[in-house]
Scaffold this motif. Structure first.
Motif, PDB file in Angstrom:
ATOM      1  N   ASP A 114       0.849  -1.194   0.000  1.00  0.00           N
ATOM      2  CA  ASP A 114       0.000   0.000   0.000  1.00  0.00           C
ATOM      3  C   ASP A 114       0.886   1.246   0.000  1.00  0.00           C
ATOM      4  O   ASP A 114       1.578   1.513   0.991  1.00  0.00           O
ATOM      5  N   PRO A 115       0.893   2.022  -1.087  1.00  0.00           N
ATOM      6  CA  PRO A 115       1.771   3.201  -1.146  1.00  0.00           C
ATOM      7  C   PRO A 115       1.398   4.287  -0.156  1.00  0.00           C
ATOM      8  O   PRO A 115       2.210   5.174   0.131  1.00  0.00           O
ATOM      9  N   GLU A 116       0.185   4.224   0.386  1.00  0.00           N
ATOM     10  CA  GLU A 116      -0.268   5.246   1.315  1.00  0.00           C
ATOM     11  C   GLU A 116      -0.119   4.824   2.773  1.00  0.00           C
ATOM     12  O   GLU A 116      -0.439   5.599   3.676  1.00  0.00           O
ATOM     13  N   ALA A 117       0.355   3.627   2.999  1.00  0.00           N
ATOM     14  CA  ALA A 117       0.490   3.133   4.373  1.00  0.00           C
ATOM     15  C   ALA A 117       1.685   3.777   5.063  1.00  0.00           C
ATOM     16  O   ALA A 117       2.639   4.238   4.414  1.00  0.00           O
ATOM     17  N   ASP A 118       1.630   3.805   6.388  1.00  0.00           N
ATOM     18  CA  ASP A 118       2.780   4.259   7.160  1.00  0.00           C
ATOM     19  C   ASP A 118       3.952   3.322   6.925  1.00  0.00           C
ATOM     20  O   ASP A 118       3.758   2.146   6.577  1.00  0.00           O
ATOM     21  N   PRO A 119       5.180   3.798   7.105  1.00  0.00           N
ATOM     22  CA  PRO A 119       6.341   2.915   6.932  1.00  0.00           C
ATOM     23  C   PRO A 119       6.212   1.690   7.836  1.00  0.00           C
ATOM     24  O   PRO A 119       5.769   1.798   8.984  1.00  0.00           O
ATOM     25  N   PRO A 120       6.561   0.514   7.333  1.00  0.00           N
ATOM     26  CA  PRO A 120       6.468  -0.692   8.167  1.00  0.00           C
ATOM     27  C   PRO A 120       7.453  -0.655   9.320  1.00  0.00           C
ATOM     28  O   PRO A 120       8.418   0.131   9.323  1.00  0.00           O
ATOM     29  N   GLU A 121       7.209  -1.488  10.297  1.00  0.00           N
ATOM     30  CA  GLU A 121       8.113  -1.571  11.438  1.00  0.00           C
ATOM     31  C   GLU A 121       9.498  -2.025  10.982  1.00  0.00           C
ATOM     32  O   GLU A 121       9.634  -2.757   9.992  1.00  0.00           O
ATOM     33  N   PRO A 122      10.557  -1.611  11.696  1.00  0.00           N
ATOM     34  CA  PRO A 122      11.928  -1.935  11.263  1.00  0.00           C
ATOM     35  C   PRO A 122      12.187  -3.418  11.062  1.00  0.00           C
ATOM     36  O   PRO A 122      12.947  -3.797  10.166  1.00  0.00           O
ATOM     37  N   TRP A 123      11.560  -4.277  11.860  1.00  0.00           N
ATOM     38  CA  TRP A 123      11.821  -5.710  11.738  1.00  0.00           C
ATOM     39  C   TRP A 123      11.445  -6.245  10.358  1.00  0.00           C
ATOM     40  O   TRP A 123      12.031  -7.225   9.879  1.00  0.00           O
ATOM     41  N   ALA A 124      10.466  -5.600   9.700  1.00  0.00           N
ATOM     42  CA  ALA A 124       9.983  -6.096   8.419  1.00  0.00           C
ATOM     43  C   ALA A 124      11.083  -6.107   7.359  1.00  0.00           C
ATOM     44  O   ALA A 124      11.112  -6.976   6.490  1.00  0.00           O
ATOM     45  N   GLN A 125      11.999  -5.162   7.437  1.00  0.00           N
ATOM     46  CA  GLN A 125      13.089  -5.109   6.467  1.00  0.00           C
ATOM     47  C   GLN A 125      14.186  -6.120   6.776  1.00  0.00           C
ATOM     48  O   GLN A 125      15.056  -6.364   5.939  1.00  0.00           O
ATOM     49  N   ARG A 126      14.134  -6.718   7.949  1.00  0.00           N
ATOM     50  CA  ARG A 126      15.156  -7.707   8.313  1.00  0.00           C
ATOM     51  C   ARG A 126      14.755  -9.129   7.931  1.00  0.00           C
ATOM     52  O   ARG A 126      15.571 -10.049   8.046  1.00  0.00           O
ATOM     53  N   VAL A 127      13.521  -9.330   7.524  1.00  0.00           N
ATOM     54  CA  VAL A 127      13.041 -10.648   7.102  1.00  0.00           C
ATOM     55  C   VAL A 127      12.925 -10.641   5.581  1.00  0.00           C
ATOM     56  O   VAL A 127      12.071  -9.950   5.023  1.00  0.00           O
ATOM     57  N   PRO A 128      13.792 -11.378   4.874  1.00  0.00           N
ATOM     58  CA  PRO A 128      13.816 -11.287   3.406  1.00  0.00           C
ATOM     59  C   PRO A 128      12.463 -11.493   2.738  1.00  0.00           C
ATOM     60  O   PRO A 128      12.117 -10.779   1.789  1.00  0.00           O
ATOM     61  N   ALA A 129      11.674 -12.462   3.210  1.00  0.00           N
ATOM     62  CA  ALA A 129      10.376 -12.724   2.575  1.00  0.00           C
ATOM     63  C   ALA A 129       9.431 -11.541   2.741  1.00  0.00           C
ATOM     64  O   ALA A 129       8.705 -11.166   1.806  1.00  0.00           O
ATOM     65  N   VAL A 130       9.446 -10.933   3.923  1.00  0.00           N
ATOM     66  CA  VAL A 130       8.582  -9.774   4.177  1.00  0.00           C
ATOM     67  C   VAL A 130       9.075  -8.571   3.385  1.00  0.00           C
ATOM     68  O   VAL A 130       8.280  -7.825   2.799  1.00  0.00           O
ATOM     69  N   ARG A 131      10.390  -8.385   3.356  1.00  0.00           N
ATOM     70  CA  ARG A 131      10.963  -7.273   2.583  1.00  0.00           C
ATOM     71  C   ARG A 131      10.579  -7.391   1.110  1.00  0.00           C
ATOM     72  O   ARG A 131      10.225  -6.404   0.467  1.00  0.00           O
ATOM     73  N   GLN A 132      10.648  -8.609   0.571  1.00  0.00           N
ATOM     74  CA  GLN A 132      10.276  -8.823  -0.827  1.00  0.00           C
ATOM     75  C   GLN A 132       8.786  -8.565  -1.045  1.00  0.00           C
ATOM     76  O   GLN A 132       8.387  -7.964  -2.052  1.00  0.00           O
ATOM     77  N   LEU A 133       7.957  -9.020  -0.115  1.00  0.00           N
ATOM     78  CA  LEU A 133       6.518  -8.789  -0.213  1.00  0.00           C
ATOM     79  C   LEU A 133       6.204  -7.302  -0.267  1.00  0.00           C
ATOM     80  O   LEU A 133       5.374  -6.851  -1.060  1.00  0.00           O
ATOM     81  N   LEU A 134       6.887  -6.517   0.558  1.00  0.00           N
ATOM     82  CA  LEU A 134       6.636  -5.079   0.621  1.00  0.00           C
ATOM     83  C   LEU A 134       7.195  -4.341  -0.588  1.00  0.00           C
ATOM     84  O   LEU A 134       6.754  -3.227  -0.891  1.00  0.00           O
ATOM     85  N   ALA A 135       8.162  -4.948  -1.255  1.00  0.00           N
ATOM     86  CA  ALA A 135       8.761  -4.306  -2.423  1.00  0.00           C
ATOM     87  C   ALA A 135       8.090  -4.709  -3.730  1.00  0.00           C
ATOM     88  O   ALA A 135       7.894  -3.882  -4.631  1.00  0.00           O
ATOM     89  N   GLU A 136       7.722  -6.002  -3.835  1.00  0.00           N
ATOM     90  CA  GLU A 136       7.251  -6.534  -5.109  1.00  0.00           C
ATOM     91  C   GLU A 136       5.811  -7.025  -5.087  1.00  0.00           C
ATOM     92  O   GLU A 136       5.215  -7.223  -6.147  1.00  0.00           O
ATOM     93  N   GLY A 137       5.268  -7.244  -3.906  1.00  0.00           N
ATOM     94  CA  GLY A 137       3.953  -7.850  -3.824  1.00  0.00           C
ATOM     95  C   GLY A 137       4.030  -9.348  -4.074  1.00  0.00           C
ATOM     96  O   GLY A 137       5.116  -9.940  -4.145  1.00  0.00           O
TER      97      GLY A 137
END
Length: 241
Positions: A14-37
């Protein structure tokens, strides 16, 4: 226009959502989900990976984004014991299938007993006493009573309660759900469950999410090697320091 699409076609950030919590960028699968869907094809999609890889976190977030109760059940029953789920769902948008219904169910192994208690409190509408059953029996009863119509079904490690033969029963249930027009997203450690014919398999790990086949899963390689020669693993696992 395709009027026979699955309940969820794609998960997008969601481009309008608040930035995700810092831990989300430390989990590769979650980071990919947030970048690529994530594309979700019709049928069954399995997320397979080690503990801590993020597969359950992804399933939980998609279930919540769909509107399902984070502790299991449907969108209509809201119960809460102790809030442990992440806020990842707030960063996601689901592209729903044209002409699809809204029914869904989230079967989450670690919280199902809380859902049984919730049903006891509100009246289960003819449901059996799930608490009086064994863990596996209650899961099979839920499958029989709740997985009976087209919809979107999220499962988090359902094999945790099931024997080998009961896992085969679950596979039949998922097969029938798909045949009726339903869609399934499931996190699993089970090489048996992940072998379901026609399933879309995503391996979750340090690389993020990658499409693969059952034969290529690291999980399958390890189980085959272990069953072929258990001592090759056990002599290291049980060796004295």
């Amino acid at each position: 226009m395709d009027l026979d699409q699955p309940p969820v076609v794609r998960v997008t950030p969601d481009p309008e959502a608040d930035p995700p919590e810092p831990w989300a960028q430390r989990v590769p699968a979650v980071r990919q989900l947030l970048a690529e869907g994530l594309e979700l094809p019709p049928g069954v999609t399995f997320l397979v990976g080690e503990n801590g890889s993020g597969k359950s976190t992804v399933v939980e977030a998609v279930a919540q984004a769909y509107g399902l109760s984070p502790e299991g059940g449907t969108a209509f029953g809201r119960h809460e014991t102790r809030r442990t789920e992440s806020s990842l769902h707030r960063s996601l948008v689901l592209q729903r299938g044209v002409g699809s219904g809204r029914w869904g169910f989230f079967l989450r192994a670690e919280t199902m007993h809380g859902w049984y208690t919730y049903l006891d409190g509100v009246g289960g509408g003819g449901d059996p006493d799930f608490h009086a059953m064994s863990h596996g029996e209650s899961f099979l009863a839920v499958l029989e009573r709740r997985f009976d119509s087209p919809g979107f079904y999220c499962l988090d490690e359902p094999e945790a309660a099931l024997s080998f033969s009961s896992t085969l029963t679950l596979m039949r249930v998922l097969h029938d759900v798909v045949a009726a027009g339903g869609q399934v997203l499931c996190a699993t450690h089970s090489p048996v469950l992940a072998s379901l014919p026609g399933a879309h398999v995503l391996e979750v790990g340090d690389w993020g999410l990658r499409e693969t086949t059952w034969d290529e899963l690291e999980l399958v390689h390890h189980w085959r090697a272990f069953l072929d020669a258990p001592q090759r693993y056990l002599r290291h696992t049980l060796a004295d320091d």
